[in-house]
Design a protein around this motif. Structure first.
Motif, PDB file in Angstrom:
ATOM      1  N   UNK A 261       0.796  -1.220   0.000  1.00  0.00           N
ATOM      2  CA  UNK A 261       0.000   0.000   0.000  1.00  0.00           C
ATOM      3  C   UNK A 261       0.825   1.264   0.000  1.00  0.00           C
ATOM      4  N   UNK A 262       0.130   2.360   0.328  1.00  0.00           N
ATOM      5  CA  UNK A 262       0.714   3.687   0.265  1.00  0.00           C
ATOM      6  C   UNK A 262       1.259   4.173   1.590  1.00  0.00           C
ATOM      7  N   UNK A 263       1.459   5.489   1.657  1.00  0.00           N
ATOM      8  CA  UNK A 263       2.214   6.099   2.749  1.00  0.00           C
ATOM      9  C   UNK A 263       1.603   5.843   4.130  1.00  0.00           C
ATOM     10  N   UNK A 264       0.292   5.831   4.216  1.00  0.00           N
ATOM     11  CA  UNK A 264      -0.366   5.683   5.519  1.00  0.00           C
ATOM     12  C   UNK A 264      -0.860   4.264   5.798  1.00  0.00           C
ATOM     13  N   UNK A 265      -0.653   3.363   4.858  1.00  0.00           N
ATOM     14  CA  UNK A 265      -1.215   2.017   4.998  1.00  0.00           C
ATOM     15  C   UNK A 265      -0.451   1.128   5.978  1.00  0.00           C
ATOM     16  N   UNK A 266       0.683   1.597   6.484  1.00  0.00           N
ATOM     17  CA  UNK A 266       1.411   0.823   7.492  1.00  0.00           C
ATOM     18  C   UNK A 266       0.568   0.610   8.746  1.00  0.00           C
ATOM     19  N   UNK A 267      -0.352   1.524   8.990  1.00  0.00           N
ATOM     20  CA  UNK A 267      -1.109   1.490  10.250  1.00  0.00           C
ATOM     21  C   UNK A 267      -2.510   0.916  10.066  1.00  0.00           C
ATOM     22  N   UNK A 268      -2.744   0.185   8.976  1.00  0.00           N
ATOM     23  CA  UNK A 268      -4.075  -0.398   8.807  1.00  0.00           C
ATOM     24  C   UNK A 268      -4.161  -1.761   9.484  1.00  0.00           C
ATOM     25  N   UNK A 269      -5.342  -2.350   9.442  1.00  0.00           N
ATOM     26  CA  UNK A 269      -5.615  -3.592  10.174  1.00  0.00           C
ATOM     27  C   UNK A 269      -4.737  -4.747   9.707  1.00  0.00           C
ATOM     28  N   UNK A 270      -4.357  -4.730   8.441  1.00  0.00           N
ATOM     29  CA  UNK A 270      -3.538  -5.805   7.883  1.00  0.00           C
ATOM     30  C   UNK A 270      -2.059  -5.642   8.219  1.00  0.00           C
ATOM     31  N   UNK A 271      -1.522  -4.442   8.030  1.00  0.00           N
ATOM     32  CA  UNK A 271      -0.076  -4.237   8.136  1.00  0.00           C
ATOM     33  C   UNK A 271       0.425  -4.005   9.555  1.00  0.00           C
ATOM     34  N   UNK A 272      -0.366  -3.317  10.367  1.00  0.00           N
ATOM     35  CA  UNK A 272       0.091  -2.934  11.699  1.00  0.00           C
ATOM     36  C   UNK A 272       0.530  -4.132  12.556  1.00  0.00           C
ATOM     37  N   UNK A 273      -0.256  -5.223  12.634  1.00  0.00           N
ATOM     38  CA  UNK A 273       0.189  -6.363  13.465  1.00  0.00           C
ATOM     39  C   UNK A 273       1.487  -6.984  12.958  1.00  0.00           C
ATOM     40  N   UNK A 274       1.677  -7.002  11.644  1.00  0.00           N
ATOM     41  CA  UNK A 274       2.905  -7.572  11.073  1.00  0.00           C
ATOM     42  C   UNK A 274       4.102  -6.709  11.451  1.00  0.00           C
ATOM     43  N   UNK A 275       3.936  -5.398  11.371  1.00  0.00           N
ATOM     44  CA  UNK A 275       5.016  -4.479  11.724  1.00  0.00           C
ATOM     45  C   UNK A 275       5.401  -4.633  13.191  1.00  0.00           C
TER      46      UNK A 275
END
Length: 287
Positions: A261-275
């Motif tokens: 995804x884009x610049x702010x998608x790091x903090x969405x439901x999918x990416x945040x737990x992985x990070x």
């Protein structure tokens, strides 16, 4: 069901904030101090979350928000900070604001000075809460840039650089001179307001090099983990390649990952737990 669970979490969060505690599950609770001043400006504030089990606090995460150096607020990272607290119940968390740049003010050295002042206070707090005065700087976007610049830059009089255990950079630029980064819509503002030229700077270092984290990396730089969006229109994926290359060249322990995804998608439901999972694994590696 998910909506109900999330609503229940928010009710618990706001109720607990009123009571000055946050309960995040069995045996995971934090006391909270909101809007602590660490300077004279109204922007120099932090929220501090301290584990109620103070016997084994391992250090302090310092959360540094994004917003193009001229916007944003610590509240943008509140929910992510809570998610981090669930995974890291043995760390304190400081979610900070800093003085924002404007048409009449500059990014540097004000914002790195603010990090220094915030860490001044956190060193005092670490004694009170019996924590090691070790800091993990975690920033997104402009906050990622500031976390790297503070941790790497040996020119600024950064009193606590030696106490930075690790850097977590989420979609922050490591090289402002990257031609791909110059496509950033606010690049003109950043270029004109990055450095206050009325302040003294070394004559042997160009003003272009001073704000670039990669310029300052050497073998003593803190371990670094980074995350970049594979479709980020603000921080190009070329920044990942540049940062990785310089860290590897200087033999600094590092990891980097792409998220979807884009610049702010790091903090969405999918990416945040992985990070958060990746951060946890990274910190185990550098014990």
């Amino acid at each position: 069901m998910k909506k109900f669970a999330f609503f229940s979490f928010l009710v618990l969060f706001f109720f607990s904030c009123k009571e000055k505690t946050i309960n995040l599950g069995e045996k995971v609770s934090f006391s909270i101090e909101k809007d602590i001043s660490y300077g004279e400006s109204s922007e120099q504030k932090m929220d501090l979350y301290i584990p109620q089990n103070k016997d084994s606090i391992r250090g302090i995460f310092v959360m540094i928000h994004g917003g193009g150096w001229k916007g944003g607020d610590k509240s943008n990272l509140t929910l992510f900070t809570l998610s981090m607290m669930e995974r890291f119940p043995d760390y304190a968390f400081a979610n900070i604001n800093y003085r924002l740049a404007s048409n009449n003010s500059f990014i540097l050295p004000s914002q790195t000075d603010d990090l220094d002042s915030a860490l001044d206070l956190l060193v005092i707090k670490s004694v009170e809460i019996k924590s090691k005065p070790q800091f993990i700087l975690l920033g997104n976007s402009a906050g990622g840039h500031l976390s790297m610049l503070y941790g790497y830059n040996r020119m600024f009089d950064s009193k606590h650089r030696k106490n930075v255990k690790a850097i977590v950079n989420i979609a922050g630029p490591a090289d402002l001179s990257d031609p791909d980064f110059k496509n950033y819509s606010d690049y003109d503002f950043v270029e004109k307001h990055m450095i206050d030229l009325s302040k003294p700077t070394p004559i042997d270092i160009t003003n272009q090099d001073i704000p670039n984290p990669i310029f300052w990396i050497n073998e003593t730089s803190p371990p670094t983990i980074s995350f970049f969006g594979n479709n980020d229109q603000i921080i190009p994926i070329s920044q990942k390649t540049i940062l990785d290359s310089v860290l590897y060249k200087n033999k600094v322990y590092n990891q980097s990952f792409e998220f979807s995804g884009g610049h702010l998608d790091w903090n969405n439901e999918k990416n945040s737990p992985i990070i958060i999972k990746r951060i946890n694994e990274f910190l185990k590696d550098i014990k």
